[in-house]
Write an enzyme that holds these catalytic residues in place. Structure first.
Site, PDB file in Angstrom:
ATOM      1  N   CYS A   2      -0.998  -2.764   0.265  1.00 31.86           N
ATOM      2  CA  CYS A   2       0.256  -3.426   0.633  1.00 31.86           C
ATOM      3  C   CYS A   2       1.374  -2.877  -0.260  1.00 31.86           C
ATOM      4  CB  CYS A   2       0.155  -4.933   0.390  1.00 31.86           C
ATOM      5  SG  CYS A   2      -1.246  -5.696   1.183  1.00 31.86           S
ATOM      6  N   ARG A  27       3.013   1.748   3.152  1.00 35.35           N
ATOM      7  CA  ARG A  27       1.805   1.210   2.509  1.00 35.35           C
ATOM      8  C   ARG A  27       1.180   0.065   3.302  1.00 35.35           C
ATOM      9  NH1 ARG A  27       0.843   2.465  -2.570  1.00 35.35           N
ATOM     10  NH2 ARG A  27      -0.347   0.548  -2.831  1.00 35.35           N
ATOM     11  N   TRP A  75      -0.724  -5.095   4.355  1.00 35.98           N
ATOM     12  CA  TRP A  75      -1.766  -4.379   5.093  1.00 35.98           C
ATOM     13  C   TRP A  75      -2.980  -5.287   4.975  1.00 35.98           C
ATOM     14  CZ3 TRP A  75      -1.890  -0.334   8.296  1.00 35.98           C
ATOM     15  CH2 TRP A  75      -3.144   0.148   8.666  1.00 35.98           C
ATOM     16  N   ASN A 101      -1.100  -7.235  -4.058  1.00 31.98           N
ATOM     17  CA  ASN A 101      -1.698  -6.082  -3.358  1.00 31.98           C
ATOM     18  C   ASN A 101      -3.081  -5.905  -3.960  1.00 31.98           C
ATOM     19  OD1 ASN A 101      -2.424  -3.707  -2.138  1.00 31.98           O
ATOM     20  ND2 ASN A 101      -1.267  -2.412  -3.564  1.00 31.98           N
ATOM     21  N   GLY A 102      -4.129  -6.077  -3.141  1.00 32.13           N
ATOM     22  CA  GLY A 102      -5.496  -5.905  -3.645  1.00 32.13           C
ATOM     23  C   GLY A 102      -6.439  -6.876  -2.965  1.00 32.13           C
ATOM     24  N   GLU A 488     -16.846  17.875  12.757  1.00 31.84           N
ATOM     25  CA  GLU A 488     -15.629  17.287  12.177  1.00 31.84           C
ATOM     26  C   GLU A 488     -14.792  18.351  11.488  1.00 31.84           C
ATOM     27  OE1 GLU A 488     -13.941  14.778  12.472  1.00 31.84           O
ATOM     28  OE2 GLU A 488     -12.678  14.676  10.683  1.00 31.84           O
ATOM     29  N   LYS A 492     -10.913  19.284  12.438  1.00 31.75           N
ATOM     30  CA  LYS A 492      -9.821  19.293  11.462  1.00 31.75           C
ATOM     31  C   LYS A 492      -9.047  20.608  11.539  1.00 31.75           C
ATOM     32  CE  LYS A 492      -9.337  15.874  10.632  1.00 31.75           C
ATOM     33  NZ  LYS A 492     -10.254  15.106  11.407  1.00 31.75           N
ATOM     34  N   GLU A 495      -7.046  20.983  14.952  1.00 32.28           N
ATOM     35  CA  GLU A 495      -5.921  20.087  15.258  1.00 32.28           C
ATOM     36  C   GLU A 495      -4.731  20.281  14.327  1.00 32.28           C
ATOM     37  OE1 GLU A 495      -6.497  15.884  14.899  1.00 32.28           O
ATOM     38  OE2 GLU A 495      -7.995  16.108  13.357  1.00 32.28           O
ATOM     39  N   HIS A 511     -28.885  30.350  20.651  1.00 30.59           N
ATOM     40  CA  HIS A 511     -28.855  30.068  22.100  1.00 30.59           C
ATOM     41  C   HIS A 511     -27.490  30.402  22.694  1.00 30.59           C
ATOM     42  CE1 HIS A 511     -32.737  28.106  21.694  1.00 30.59           C
ATOM     43  NE2 HIS A 511     -32.268  27.629  20.557  1.00 30.59           N
ATOM     44  N   LYS A 610      -1.006   9.750  16.554  1.00 30.75           N
ATOM     45  CA  LYS A 610      -1.940   9.123  15.630  1.00 30.75           C
ATOM     46  C   LYS A 610      -2.862   8.155  16.372  1.00 30.75           C
ATOM     47  CE  LYS A 610      -3.998   8.281  11.877  1.00 30.75           C
ATOM     48  NZ  LYS A 610      -4.980   9.295  11.465  1.00 30.75           N
TER      49      LYS A 610
HETATM   50  C1  AGP Z   1      -8.886  12.971  14.332  1.00 34.22           C
HETATM   51  O1  AGP Z   1      -8.388  13.726  13.250  1.00 34.22           O
HETATM   52  C2  AGP Z   1      -7.859  12.762  15.418  1.00 34.22           C
HETATM   53  N1  AGP Z   1      -6.633  12.296  14.903  1.00 34.22           N
HETATM   54  C3  AGP Z   1      -8.402  11.984  16.602  1.00 34.22           C
HETATM   55  O2  AGP Z   1      -9.529  12.687  17.070  1.00 34.22           O
HETATM   56  C4  AGP Z   1      -8.826  10.517  16.330  1.00 34.22           C
HETATM   57  O3  AGP Z   1      -9.975  10.507  15.502  1.00 34.22           O
HETATM   58  C5  AGP Z   1      -9.171   9.885  17.690  1.00 34.22           C
HETATM   59  O4  AGP Z   1      -8.013   9.871  18.473  1.00 34.22           O
HETATM   60  C6  AGP Z   1      -9.717   8.463  17.565  1.00 34.22           C
HETATM   61  O5  AGP Z   1      -8.732   7.643  16.994  1.00 34.22           O
HETATM   62  P1  AGP Z   1      -9.171   6.179  16.506  1.00 34.22           P
HETATM   63  O6  AGP Z   1     -10.181   6.361  15.418  1.00 34.22           O
HETATM   64  O7  AGP Z   1      -7.896   5.558  16.014  1.00 34.22           O
HETATM   65  O8  AGP Z   1      -9.750   5.437  17.678  1.00 34.22           O
END
Ligand code: AGP
Length: 615
Positions: A2, A27, A75, A101-102, A488, A492, A495, A511, A610
């Site tokens: 927070c 935050r 938060w 905050n905590g 993963e 990263k 994207e 394969h 996001k």
């Molecule tokens: C991951 O780096 C991406 N930003 C994206 O794949 C994300 O993980 C996906 O959209 C799922 O989002 P969420 O965890 O908020 O559901």
């Protein structure tokens, strides 16, 4: 996580606090509030929503005069975001008012004791318990506010950055810190208190950053005194002259939110197991799980639905749950699950994983699963988010707001929660030995330190990034628990750098993908000490014989892969079950540095959002 702001001094407190809260919204932003001493009493206004909502509500409901005040942008960790759970919180008498905050881990037992002493609680928060504990001590021990705070903080377990004042002594603010940040701005005839310097940097760049278990009684009429919470001993204040601008402060001095969030992982993994993992006692306690253990124990299978990085966390969970809790697990892309007319029964448990708690496909998958009678458990990072409210129960990650579009700390905190669930179920089912159980709990407690160690290799990783930033394709290979980490790592890179990358099970190379390998192709191989080590070494040899460029993630001290790979990224030894929490770190840093070298918008990559709240 927070944001807290406090002010005492020559100015009107309200504008300082309000603007300070706006600067701290990164935050936490699910609710906000402010308390001002107006010369005779405390005016308080708080609301669910953002600081702008608070500003509107204040303009309609509250006088804003006074030169002493505190403010908070929340938060949520305990208690859903709503008006009553927002901070500041009054003590029962109305004399004291606090922001925090905590997390106070032992608030429930303290609350019970205070209720027995006649205290009434209006919110679900741990913070309201703390302010009434302080009030109870102040009254019964007949001590001043500062002393009461010092005594109270020796009775609580958890993390805090607090600011509070007493309307009967409006010439001071008392602050204290453990685990959450707290900065004191030193002005001329005025003091500022905040989670970081952004609320006061325009007024002064002289600041004191409290250390853990330190507190301060801030009075205008005398020099500031810093004390140790433990024994009330005096600490010489160390006043720093800050050279940061506001944007740098919001990012904690890092260049990007993504890098800040990568480096927050040791602390947020700790925050995620804080109060839930008691390794010495062999206890895992997850509030949302306790009442539904039987659902999991008797489940025919667990179906994990998620998207993107959260789906990768689900894949890691598949290994952990099947390895240790011996419960069949299927991991599904939520977007596929929702449309393929899946067979679901009341004997199924569905786990929905989502950082934002707003992903449309995951929400739709939850609704489908509920319609077909399944029990649905959520793992979200945003308290009160749509998904967290759509599931029957759940566990929150305590990663704090994840601002960078590329998910990093959400991934590792999701795995932390999933690991605790799997180990708890395995213990109850008796599918894990007491020794293995205790080893895993202690190793989980060591993860923050191991992540720190992996982060310390950043400079070496940055050098590797420079060598491969112009590659047009990457392969990421892993086996077992680290196959999802390979996926993963590839995501990263894709994207944020816009370089094409694919993750594969290392054994799958033969394969098809091996046809891609030549001297232009960098291959990132996760080759840590594990049950798969020898097989991964032979995969590396196959790559080498085709002139592929090998970047290997290895266990510190490795001597074999070090001779075969072109470049290595070291991580400390970690049992394979927990290794994804550590092996993902160099992959996050590699993608960050490559993207930066390509001048990409690291925090907001093109075409991405996001939270994907649309199909
Ligand atoms: C991951 O780096 C991406 N930003 C994206 O794949 C994300 O993980 C996906 O959209 C799922 O989002 P969420 O965890 O908020 O559901």
């Amino acid at each position: 996580m927070c944001g807290i702001v406090g002010y005492i001094g020559k100015r009107d407190a309200y504008p300082v606090i309000l603007n300070g809260l706006k600067r701290l919204e990164y935050r936490g932003y699910d609710s906000a509030g402010i308390a001002l001493y107006d010369g005779s009493t405390i005016q308080l206004c708080k609301t669910k929503g953002k600081v702008a909502d608070l500003e509107k509500k204040v303009s309609e409901e509250m006088a804003t005069k006074g030169n002493l005040g505190i403010g908070h942008t929340r938060w949520a960790t305990h208690g859903i975001p709503n008006d009553i759970n927002s901070h500041p919180h009054f003590s029962n008498s109305g004399d004291l008012v606090i922001i925090h905050n905590g997390i106070i881990e032992n608030y429930a037992s303290i609350k019970k004791e205070l209720i027995n002493r006649g205290y009434t609680f209006y919110s679900d928060t741990d913070t309201e318990v703390l302010v009434n504990l302080i009030e109870d001590i102040k009254k019964n021990e007949n001590v001043k506010l500062g002393k009461a705070v010092q005594i109270a903080l020796n009775q609580v377990v958890g993390a805090y950055a607090i600011a509070l004042f007493d309307k009967n002594k409006p010439d001071e603010i008392v602050v204290a810190k453990l685990g959450s940040p707290l900065a004191i701005g030193i002005g001329t005839d005025e003091f500022f208190v905040a989670s970081d310097a952004s609320p006061f940097i325009e007024f002064t760049n002289n600041a004191i950053y409290l250390e853990d278990e330190e507190m301060a009684i801030i009075r205008l009429v005398r020099e500031i005194k810093i004390r140790k919470v433990k024994d009330d001993s005096i600490v010489a204040p160390y006043i720093q002259e800050l050279q940061l601008n506001i944007e740098q402060i919001e990012k904690g001095g890092y260049d990007h939110f993504m890098l800040k969030e990568i480096y927050e992982q040791p602390s947020v993994i700790k925050d995620t197991y804080r109060g839930r993992l008691l390794a010495d006692k062999g206890i895992i306690r997850l509030g949302g799980l306790e009442d539904y253990i039987e659902k999991f124990i008797n489940a025919d299978r667990i179906i994990i639905v998620a998207c993107g990085t959260s789906w990768h966390a689900g894949l890691v969970a598949e290994y952990i749950f099947e390895d240790w809790a011996r419960i069949p697990v299927e991991v599904e892309y939520a977007s596929e699950f929702r449309y393929r007319n899946p067979v679901i029964t009341e004997k199924d448990v569905v786990i929905a994983i989502s950082q934002s708690g707003e992903t449309a496909d995951t929400l739709a998958a939850i609704k489908l699963a509920k319609e077909k009678g399944a029990f649905v458990y959520g793992i979200c990072n945003v308290v009160g988010s749509t998904i967290s409210r759509a599931t029957h129960s759940g566990t929150y990650t305590h990663a704090g707001p994840e601002i960078g579009v590329a998910s990093t700390k959400a991934f590792t905190t999701q795995i932390t929660v999933l690991t605790m669930i799997a180990l708890k179920l395995a213990k109850i089912k008796g599918t894990i030995s007491q020794t293995d159980y205790m080893v895993h709990l202690r190793e989980l407690e060591l993860i923050p330190t191991k992540v720190e160690s992996a982060l310390s290799k950043n400079d070496a990783i940055e050098k590797i990034a420079l060598l491969f930033k112009d590659a047009t394709n990457f392969l990421y290979l892993g086996r077992g628990y680290n196959f999802p980490v390979a996926l993963e790592g590839a995501l990263k890179l894709k994207e944020i750098s816009y370089i094409h990358a694919e993750g594969y099970p290392a054994a799958e190379m033969k394969h098809g993908p091996i046809a891609l390998i030549d001297e232009h192709m960098p291959i990132v191989v996760i080759a840590i000490n594990s049950n798969h080590y020898e097989k991964v070494v032979s995969n590396i040899q196959e790559i080498k014989s085709r002139k592929g460029k090998i970047i290997a993630v290895v266990t510190e001290g490795d001597t074999v892969v070090r001779e075969l790979a072109d470049y290595i990224m070291e991580v400390p030894y970690t049992p394979e079950t927990l290794s994804p929490l550590v092996t993902t770190i160099p992959l996050q840093l590699l993608s960050y540095h490559i993207a930066l070298m390509l001048n990409r918008n690291v925090d907001q990559p093109r075409n991405l959002a996001k939270a994907v709240t649309v199909e």
